[in-house]
Design a protein around this motif. Structure first.
Motif, mmCIF file in Angstrom:
data_model
loop_
_atom_site.group_PDB
_atom_site.id
_atom_site.type_symbol
_atom_site.label_atom_id
_atom_site.label_comp_id
_atom_site.label_asym_id
_atom_site.label_seq_id
_atom_site.Cartn_x
_atom_site.Cartn_y
_atom_site.Cartn_z
ATOM 1 N N ASP A 166 43.651 50.405 55.826
ATOM 2 C CA ASP A 166 45.012 50.761 55.424
ATOM 3 C C ASP A 166 45.168 52.227 55.073
ATOM 4 O OD1 ASP A 166 44.784 51.289 52.462
ATOM 5 O OD2 ASP A 166 44.204 49.182 52.391
ATOM 6 N N ALA A 171 36.498 47.753 40.844
ATOM 7 C CA ALA A 171 37.438 46.918 41.611
ATOM 8 C C ALA A 171 36.781 45.621 42.082
ATOM 9 C CB ALA A 171 37.973 47.695 42.812
ATOM 10 N N THR A 227 44.796 45.776 39.025
ATOM 11 C CA THR A 227 45.851 46.703 38.612
ATOM 12 C C THR A 227 47.212 46.200 39.100
ATOM 13 O OG1 THR A 227 45.634 48.040 40.619
ATOM 14 C CG2 THR A 227 44.269 48.682 38.734
ATOM 15 N N ALA A 228 47.259 44.963 39.573
ATOM 16 C CA ALA A 228 48.515 44.418 40.103
ATOM 17 C C ALA A 228 49.587 44.397 39.019
ATOM 18 C CB ALA A 228 48.282 43.007 40.647
ATOM 19 N N MET A 287 40.455 38.621 41.951
ATOM 20 C CA MET A 287 39.387 37.889 42.631
ATOM 21 C C MET A 287 39.430 38.054 44.139
ATOM 22 S SD MET A 287 39.444 34.490 40.321
ATOM 23 C CE MET A 287 38.181 33.631 41.224
ATOM 24 N N GLY A 288 40.285 38.947 44.612
ATOM 25 C CA GLY A 288 40.429 39.114 46.057
ATOM 26 C C GLY A 288 39.178 39.675 46.708
ATOM 27 N N LEU A 289 38.714 40.783 46.189
ATOM 28 C CA LEU A 289 37.508 41.393 46.760
ATOM 29 C C LEU A 289 36.290 40.475 46.572
ATOM 30 C CD1 LEU A 289 38.198 45.110 45.693
ATOM 31 C CD2 LEU A 289 38.313 44.188 48.019
ATOM 32 N N PRO A 290 36.104 39.878 45.365
ATOM 33 C CA PRO A 290 35.007 38.910 45.222
ATOM 34 C C PRO A 290 35.115 37.745 46.219
ATOM 35 C CG PRO A 290 35.801 39.551 43.049
ATOM 36 C CD PRO A 290 36.745 40.169 44.054
ATOM 37 N N PRO A 311 46.766 54.178 48.563
ATOM 38 C CA PRO A 311 46.259 54.985 47.443
ATOM 39 C C PRO A 311 44.738 55.076 47.378
ATOM 40 C CG PRO A 311 46.969 52.845 46.667
ATOM 41 C CD PRO A 311 47.352 52.917 48.116
ATOM 42 N N TYR A 320 49.032 46.733 47.811
ATOM 43 C CA TYR A 320 48.661 48.078 47.352
ATOM 44 C C TYR A 320 48.938 49.214 48.344
ATOM 45 C CZ TYR A 320 46.246 45.099 44.047
ATOM 46 O OH TYR A 320 45.974 44.137 43.123
ATOM 47 N N GLY A 375 47.005 38.857 41.863
ATOM 48 C CA GLY A 375 46.588 39.723 40.764
ATOM 49 C C GLY A 375 45.594 39.076 39.814
ATOM 50 N N ALA A 376 44.837 38.101 40.321
ATOM 51 C CA ALA A 376 43.790 37.474 39.500
ATOM 52 C C ALA A 376 42.522 38.323 39.481
ATOM 53 C CB ALA A 376 43.463 36.080 40.019
HETATM 54 N N1 LIG Z 1 43.598 48.069 49.882
HETATM 55 C C1 LIG Z 1 43.614 48.522 48.609
HETATM 56 N N2 LIG Z 1 44.185 49.719 48.300
HETATM 57 C C2 LIG Z 1 44.203 50.185 47.041
HETATM 58 N N3 LIG Z 1 43.674 49.523 45.997
HETATM 59 C C3 LIG Z 1 43.094 48.322 46.225
HETATM 60 C C4 LIG Z 1 43.026 47.772 47.535
HETATM 61 N N4 LIG Z 1 42.376 46.587 47.459
HETATM 62 C C5 LIG Z 1 42.053 46.420 46.172
HETATM 63 N N5 LIG Z 1 42.463 47.447 45.410
HETATM 64 C C6 LIG Z 1 42.247 47.651 43.953
HETATM 65 O O1 LIG Z 1 41.194 46.781 43.536
HETATM 66 C C7 LIG Z 1 41.662 45.870 42.539
HETATM 67 C C8 LIG Z 1 40.968 44.521 42.729
HETATM 68 O O2 LIG Z 1 41.354 43.952 43.959
HETATM 69 P P1 LIG Z 1 41.221 42.389 44.170
HETATM 70 O O3 LIG Z 1 39.820 41.974 43.880
HETATM 71 O O4 LIG Z 1 41.771 42.051 45.522
HETATM 72 O O5 LIG Z 1 42.124 41.748 43.040
HETATM 73 P P2 LIG Z 1 43.716 41.753 42.851
HETATM 74 O O6 LIG Z 1 44.338 42.081 44.165
HETATM 75 O O7 LIG Z 1 44.014 40.377 42.391
HETATM 76 O O8 LIG Z 1 43.999 42.784 41.805
HETATM 77 C C9 LIG Z 1 43.156 45.844 42.731
HETATM 78 O O9 LIG Z 1 43.833 45.445 41.565
HETATM 79 C C10 LIG Z 1 43.456 47.285 43.113
HETATM 80 O O10 LIG Z 1 43.459 48.114 41.975
#
Ligand SMILES: Nc1ncnc2c1ncn2[C@@H]1O[C@H](COP(=O)(O)OP(=O)(O)O)[C@@H](O)[C@H]1O
Ligand SMILES: [Mg+2]
Lengths: 116, 152
Positions: free
Chosen positions: B81, B92, B99-100, B113-116, B84, B60, B110-111
């Motif tokens: 970082d 999120a 939004t991937a 689940m990264g933040l969770p 955006p 992102y 793009g599942a």
């Molecule tokens: N560092 C970042 N900069 C901008 N947007 C981000 C960032 N990290 C996460 N996001 C937003 O949060 C959403 C969810 O992130 P995440 O849980 O990691 O799932 P994923 O990366 O699979 O979409 C992303 O799709 C994006 O829209």
């Protein structure tokens, strides 16, 4: 389930072997989504995936997964194979699709990674 | 860097879109933890949380930096970082929200689940973001040696 048995049951080819064939693997996860691997897998899992790319090897290494099976006979590209060697990830290719590979191993007693 | 022998710190620069090296920073931190003899469970949690943070910068953002501090008590990871930013952090954070774009999904990401995943693996998780500027994630992973298996 031992690596040798997994190879035989899945009619698989080992394209890179980093651990002995009698290594016992506790459970399996099957997905093409790398975050699911990171979320649900346990260490010493087997990863079954149709995502036959570097990402799968990288994710396995991060999650302490030592064995990855690529399904549908998909050959890894050069970089993917090199990464598997570099990270010590054992890589198998099975001609079966992910669904069948899971069914075959399930029938012989392999189970998915337990919840917390 | 630090004068205290038991504390180790460092940082890695991450380039947005650099999928060829995606995971190198997390792998280096993992290697460092292994060399320090840190307990396996901690290494796994740090590696997973850092990897997801690294992937988000690559997917992102334009560029970012991942800083780590390893102490006898905890591991601190800060992923910051220029990018955006995130408009709705609560959204999120929801499992499955992403939004991937398709080409990122084709690489297995793009599942949503990264933040969770980062939250699940950290003991302290904080995210701040300014739209149009960037995002900062702070994570603390407490080291659990033998004694605290009980709280599982
Ligand atoms: N560092 C970042 N900069 C901008 N947007 C981000 C960032 N990290 C996460 N996001 C937003 O949060 C959403 C969810 O992130 P995440 O849980 O990691 O799932 P994923 O990366 O699979 O979409 C992303 O799709 C994006 O829209
Ligand atoms: Mg993500």
């Amino acid at each position: 389930m031992r690596l040798r048995q997994i190879r035989e049951l899945l009619d698989a080819v080992i394209v890179h072997q980093a651990i002995p064939e009698d290594t016992d693997l506790s459970w399996a996860i099957a997905t093409d989504l790398m975050s699911e691997v990171l979320y649900y897998s346990k260490d010493n899992s087997l990863l079954i995936t149709g995502l036959t790319r570097q990402q799968a090897i990288r994710t396995a290494h991060i999650a302490d997964i030592r064995v990855v099976v690529f399904t549908k006979g998909k050959e890894p590209d050069f970089q993917t194979l090199e990464l598997a060697k570099d990270k010590g990830v054992t890589l198998l290719i099975t001609p079966h699709c992910t669904f069948s590979a899971c069914g075959i191993l399930y029938e012989r007693g392999m189970r998915c990674c337990p919840d917390e | 860097m630090s004068s205290h022998r038991q504390i180790k710190e460092g940082s890695f620069h991450i380039l947005g879109g650099d999928f060829a090296n995606a995971g190198e920073a997390s792998t280096s931190i993992k290697r460092e933890l292994l060399e320090m003899g840190v307990e396996e469970d901690t290494i796994r949690r740090v590696s997973i949380a850092t990897f997801e943070a690294e992937m988000n910068i690559i997917i992102y953002a334009t560029a970012g930096i991942i800083r780590y501090t390893i102490t006898p008590e905890e591991v601190i990871i800060i992923a910051e970082d220029m990018g955006p930013g995130i408009e709705d952090i609560e959204l999120a954070m929801q499992e499955g929200y992403s939004t991937a774009p398709d080409w990122v999904r084709e690489m297995g990401w793009g599942a949503g689940m990264g933040l969770p995943n980062m939250k699940k693996n950290s003991d302290v998780f904080k995210i701040d973001s300014v739209v149009g500027e960037g995002t900062r994630v702070d994570m603390i992973i407490k080291r659990r040696r033998n004694e605290t298996e009980a709280d599982q």
